[in-house]
Design a protein around this motif. Structure first.
Motif, PDB file in Angstrom:
ATOM      1  N   MET A 166       0.833  -1.217   0.000  1.00 44.29           N
ATOM      2  CA  MET A 166       0.000   0.000   0.000  1.00 44.29           C
ATOM      3  C   MET A 166       0.861   1.259   0.000  1.00 44.29           C
ATOM      4  SD  MET A 166      -2.858  -0.882   2.909  1.00 44.29           S
ATOM      5  CE  MET A 166      -3.529  -2.524   3.114  1.00 44.29           C
ATOM      6  N   LEU A 167       1.882   1.267   0.862  1.00 47.99           N
ATOM      7  CA  LEU A 167       2.699   2.469   1.059  1.00 47.99           C
ATOM      8  C   LEU A 167       3.710   2.679  -0.064  1.00 47.99           C
ATOM      9  CD1 LEU A 167       3.186   2.005   4.887  1.00 47.99           C
ATOM     10  CD2 LEU A 167       1.918   3.856   3.796  1.00 47.99           C
ATOM     11  N   SER A 168       3.805   1.724  -0.965  1.00 49.65           N
ATOM     12  CA  SER A 168       4.650   1.911  -2.141  1.00 49.65           C
ATOM     13  C   SER A 168       4.003   2.884  -3.128  1.00 49.65           C
ATOM     14  CB  SER A 168       4.894   0.573  -2.849  1.00 49.65           C
ATOM     15  OG  SER A 168       5.711  -0.272  -2.072  1.00 49.65           O
ATOM     16  N   LYS A 169       2.692   3.048  -2.999  1.00 47.36           N
ATOM     17  CA  LYS A 169       1.961   3.879  -3.962  1.00 47.36           C
ATOM     18  C   LYS A 169       1.499   5.211  -3.395  1.00 47.36           C
ATOM     19  CE  LYS A 169       1.774  -0.419  -5.580  1.00 47.36           C
ATOM     20  NZ  LYS A 169       2.070  -1.639  -4.831  1.00 47.36           N
ATOM     21  N   ALA A 170       1.382   5.310  -2.081  1.00 45.11           N
ATOM     22  CA  ALA A 170       0.881   6.542  -1.464  1.00 45.11           C
ATOM     23  C   ALA A 170       1.352   6.613  -0.020  1.00 45.11           C
ATOM     24  CB  ALA A 170      -0.651   6.584  -1.514  1.00 45.11           C
ATOM     25  N   ASP A 171       1.385   7.813   0.530  1.00 46.07           N
ATOM     26  CA  ASP A 171       1.832   8.002   1.910  1.00 46.07           C
ATOM     27  C   ASP A 171       0.806   7.500   2.916  1.00 46.07           C
ATOM     28  OD1 ASP A 171       4.181   9.159   1.009  1.00 46.07           O
ATOM     29  OD2 ASP A 171       3.378  11.195   1.080  1.00 46.07           O
ATOM     30  N   VAL A 172      -0.448   7.450   2.511  1.00 43.39           N
ATOM     31  CA  VAL A 172      -1.520   6.970   3.382  1.00 43.39           C
ATOM     32  C   VAL A 172      -1.916   5.562   2.928  1.00 43.39           C
ATOM     33  CG1 VAL A 172      -3.873   7.351   4.199  1.00 43.39           C
ATOM     34  CG2 VAL A 172      -2.361   9.305   3.778  1.00 43.39           C
ATOM     35  N   PRO A 173      -1.857   4.563   3.811  1.00 47.72           N
ATOM     36  CA  PRO A 173      -2.184   3.187   3.398  1.00 47.72           C
ATOM     37  C   PRO A 173      -3.624   3.050   2.937  1.00 47.72           C
ATOM     38  CG  PRO A 173      -1.851   3.332   5.786  1.00 47.72           C
ATOM     39  CD  PRO A 173      -1.447   4.643   5.224  1.00 47.72           C
ATOM     40  N   ASN A 174      -3.789   2.442   1.775  1.00 47.26           N
ATOM     41  CA  ASN A 174      -5.118   2.277   1.181  1.00 47.26           C
ATOM     42  C   ASN A 174      -5.173   0.903   0.525  1.00 47.26           C
ATOM     43  OD1 ASN A 174      -7.451   2.307  -0.337  1.00 47.26           O
ATOM     44  ND2 ASN A 174      -7.141   4.359  -1.154  1.00 47.26           N
ATOM     45  N   PRO A 175      -6.061   0.011   0.992  1.00 48.87           N
ATOM     46  CA  PRO A 175      -6.139  -1.337   0.420  1.00 48.87           C
ATOM     47  C   PRO A 175      -6.376  -1.338  -1.088  1.00 48.87           C
ATOM     48  CG  PRO A 175      -7.392  -1.222   2.459  1.00 48.87           C
ATOM     49  CD  PRO A 175      -6.992   0.182   2.131  1.00 48.87           C
ATOM     50  N   ALA A 176      -7.004  -0.289  -1.594  1.00 43.95           N
ATOM     51  CA  ALA A 176      -7.277  -0.227  -3.036  1.00 43.95           C
ATOM     52  C   ALA A 176      -5.991  -0.170  -3.860  1.00 43.95           C
ATOM     53  CB  ALA A 176      -8.148   0.990  -3.354  1.00 43.95           C
ATOM     54  N   ASN A 177      -4.884   0.197  -3.219  1.00 43.58           N
ATOM     55  CA  ASN A 177      -3.615   0.331  -3.936  1.00 43.58           C
ATOM     56  C   ASN A 177      -2.820  -0.974  -4.022  1.00 43.58           C
ATOM     57  OD1 ASN A 177      -3.906   3.070  -4.490  1.00 43.58           O
ATOM     58  ND2 ASN A 177      -2.988   3.687  -2.553  1.00 43.58           N
ATOM     59  N   ILE A 178      -3.268  -2.007  -3.334  1.00 43.15           N
ATOM     60  CA  ILE A 178      -2.534  -3.269  -3.348  1.00 43.15           C
ATOM     61  C   ILE A 178      -2.544  -3.874  -4.747  1.00 43.15           C
ATOM     62  CG2 ILE A 178      -2.553  -5.665  -2.556  1.00 43.15           C
ATOM     63  CD1 ILE A 178      -3.433  -4.703   0.163  1.00 43.15           C
ATOM     64  N   ASP A 179      -1.349  -4.142  -5.274  1.00 40.63           N
ATOM     65  CA  ASP A 179      -1.246  -4.784  -6.587  1.00 40.63           C
ATOM     66  C   ASP A 179      -0.182  -5.878  -6.621  1.00 40.63           C
ATOM     67  OD1 ASP A 179       1.124  -3.404  -6.573  1.00 40.63           O
ATOM     68  OD2 ASP A 179       0.736  -2.221  -8.377  1.00 40.63           O
ATOM     69  N   GLY A 180       0.350  -6.233  -5.449  1.00 39.34           N
ATOM     70  CA  GLY A 180       1.328  -7.305  -5.398  1.00 39.34           C
ATOM     71  C   GLY A 180       2.763  -6.877  -5.569  1.00 39.34           C
ATOM     72  N   THR A 181       3.014  -5.554  -5.597  1.00 46.56           N
ATOM     73  CA  THR A 181       4.388  -5.080  -5.768  1.00 46.56           C
ATOM     74  C   THR A 181       4.778  -4.127  -4.648  1.00 46.56           C
ATOM     75  OG1 THR A 181       3.796  -3.162  -7.143  1.00 46.56           O
ATOM     76  CG2 THR A 181       4.200  -5.253  -8.280  1.00 46.56           C
ATOM     77  N   ILE A 182       6.077  -4.118  -4.368  1.00 46.75           N
ATOM     78  CA  ILE A 182       6.655  -3.240  -3.349  1.00 46.75           C
ATOM     79  C   ILE A 182       7.876  -2.560  -3.954  1.00 46.75           C
ATOM     80  CG2 ILE A 182       7.754  -3.147  -1.068  1.00 46.75           C
ATOM     81  CD1 ILE A 182       6.209  -5.707  -0.353  1.00 46.75           C
ATOM     82  N   ASN A 183       8.065  -1.294  -3.642  1.00 47.07           N
ATOM     83  CA  ASN A 183       9.270  -0.588  -4.083  1.00 47.07           C
ATOM     84  C   ASN A 183       9.999  -0.026  -2.861  1.00 47.07           C
ATOM     85  OD1 ASN A 183       7.866   1.768  -3.366  1.00 47.07           O
ATOM     86  ND2 ASN A 183       7.145   2.096  -5.459  1.00 47.07           N
ATOM     87  N   LYS A 184      11.079   0.698  -3.110  1.00 41.26           N
ATOM     88  CA  LYS A 184      11.894   1.232  -2.009  1.00 41.26           C
ATOM     89  C   LYS A 184      11.079   2.158  -1.111  1.00 41.26           C
ATOM     90  CE  LYS A 184      16.408   3.313  -1.049  1.00 41.26           C
ATOM     91  NZ  LYS A 184      15.923   4.298  -0.064  1.00 41.26           N
ATOM     92  N   LYS A 185      10.193   2.937  -1.706  1.00 43.07           N
ATOM     93  CA  LYS A 185       9.339   3.845  -0.930  1.00 43.07           C
ATOM     94  C   LYS A 185       8.513   3.052   0.092  1.00 43.07           C
ATOM     95  CE  LYS A 185       5.162   6.691  -1.633  1.00 43.07           C
ATOM     96  NZ  LYS A 185       5.451   7.869  -0.819  1.00 43.07           N
ATOM     97  N   GLY A 186       7.953   1.926  -0.335  1.00 45.02           N
ATOM     98  CA  GLY A 186       7.150   1.105   0.573  1.00 45.02           C
ATOM     99  C   GLY A 186       7.962   0.467   1.674  1.00 45.02           C
ATOM    100  N   PHE A 187       9.130  -0.056   1.330  1.00 44.96           N
ATOM    101  CA  PHE A 187       9.998  -0.651   2.343  1.00 44.96           C
ATOM    102  C   PHE A 187      10.437   0.387   3.367  1.00 44.96           C
ATOM    103  CE2 PHE A 187      10.885  -4.343  -0.496  1.00 44.96           C
ATOM    104  CZ  PHE A 187      10.659  -5.339   0.435  1.00 44.96           C
ATOM    105  N   ASP A 188      10.813   1.554   2.894  1.00 42.53           N
ATOM    106  CA  ASP A 188      11.248   2.617   3.810  1.00 42.53           C
ATOM    107  C   ASP A 188      10.107   3.048   4.727  1.00 42.53           C
ATOM    108  OD1 ASP A 188      13.750   2.536   2.700  1.00 42.53           O
ATOM    109  OD2 ASP A 188      13.507   4.345   1.477  1.00 42.53           O
ATOM    110  N   ALA A 189       8.889   3.091   4.168  1.00 45.18           N
ATOM    111  CA  ALA A 189       7.732   3.508   4.964  1.00 45.18           C
ATOM    112  C   ALA A 189       7.439   2.509   6.078  1.00 45.18           C
ATOM    113  CB  ALA A 189       6.513   3.678   4.054  1.00 45.18           C
TER     114      ALA A 189
END
Length: 225
Positions: A166-189
């Motif tokens: 969720m946090l890979s796509k936006a600063d606020v966690p939102n289940p609608a953003n789940i797509d099975g991928t994580i990036n550095k932004k998400g890991f850091d968050a």
């Protein structure tokens, strides 16, 4: 190579890997392969580890010194350009579950990824997990302990993987953003959420994810398989 490069981003997934022909469940296999491939990506050499050292130049008075120095520098720059171009990108996209229809989560793949990240065990004491992953004593995984038994199981740990998604796509966690991928932004968050100062917010987030996706029941199916 366990990743592909697209637009200066390393793309990592679990479609192939160490657990091919070893893990029967295709979703669990995908999740475990993805983590293993991601760890392999992280093990790629750093620039400082292997970059060639600058050549020793000749500052004497010999007439051919400038030519020799120029040849040395040219060779040094060429070799380092080739080395740098071969390095994996610092930016990455890590797919821990197969592509799913929008809004759906492959829970077996998430649990497989959690199992692999936890070192092939189904639960760890909070203190042991902290010893493995916490950068220092200002961080703790205690917020992941949804049932407050002093241990983190793979279902609870899975909530952090979905949070990172969720946090890979936006600063606020939102289940609608789940797509099975994580990036550095998400890991850091998610790493930031393990700070003790953010424990209350993290515990609420992980508990909501755990209950929303019924991860406890999913773990029972995982264990039975």
């Amino acid at each position: 190579m366990v990743f592909e490069v697209s637009g200066n981003v390393a793309k990592i997934d679990g479609s192939k890997g160490k657990y091919d022909n070893k893990v029967t469940n295709p979703s669990v296999r995908y999740g475990r392969n993805a983590v293993e491939n991601y760890y392999t990506y992280l093990e790629q050499p750093l620039i400082a580890d292997t970059m060639n050292t600058a050549p020793i130049l000749d500052f004497g008075l010999s007439p051919d010194a400038p030519q020799k120095n120029g040849d040395k520098l040219e060779k040094f720059l060429k070799e380092n350009d080739e080395y740098l171009s071969a390095l994996p990108p610092l930016e990455f996209e890590y797919r821990y579950m197969p592509v799913m229809p929008k809004g759906q989560v492959d829970k077996a793949a998430v649990l497989g990824a959690a199992y692999e990240e936890m070192g092939g065990v189904k639960e760890l004491d909070v203190k042991e997990l902290d010893a493995r992953f916490a950068p220092d004593k200002s961080f703790t995984s205690e917020a992941l302990d949804v049932n407050k038994d002093g241990k983190i199981d793979i279902a609870e740990y899975s909530s952090s993987i979905l949070a990172a998604d969720m946090l890979s796509k936006a600063d606020v966690p939102n289940p609608a953003n789940i797509d099975g991928t994580i990036n550095k932004k998400g890991f850091d968050a998610v790493l930031a959420y393990t700070q003790k100062s953010k424990a209350a917010a993290a515990a609420k987030l992980y508990s909501n994810i755990y209950n929303t996706y019924n991860l406890g029941e999913a773990q029972k199916e995982f264990n039975a398989g």
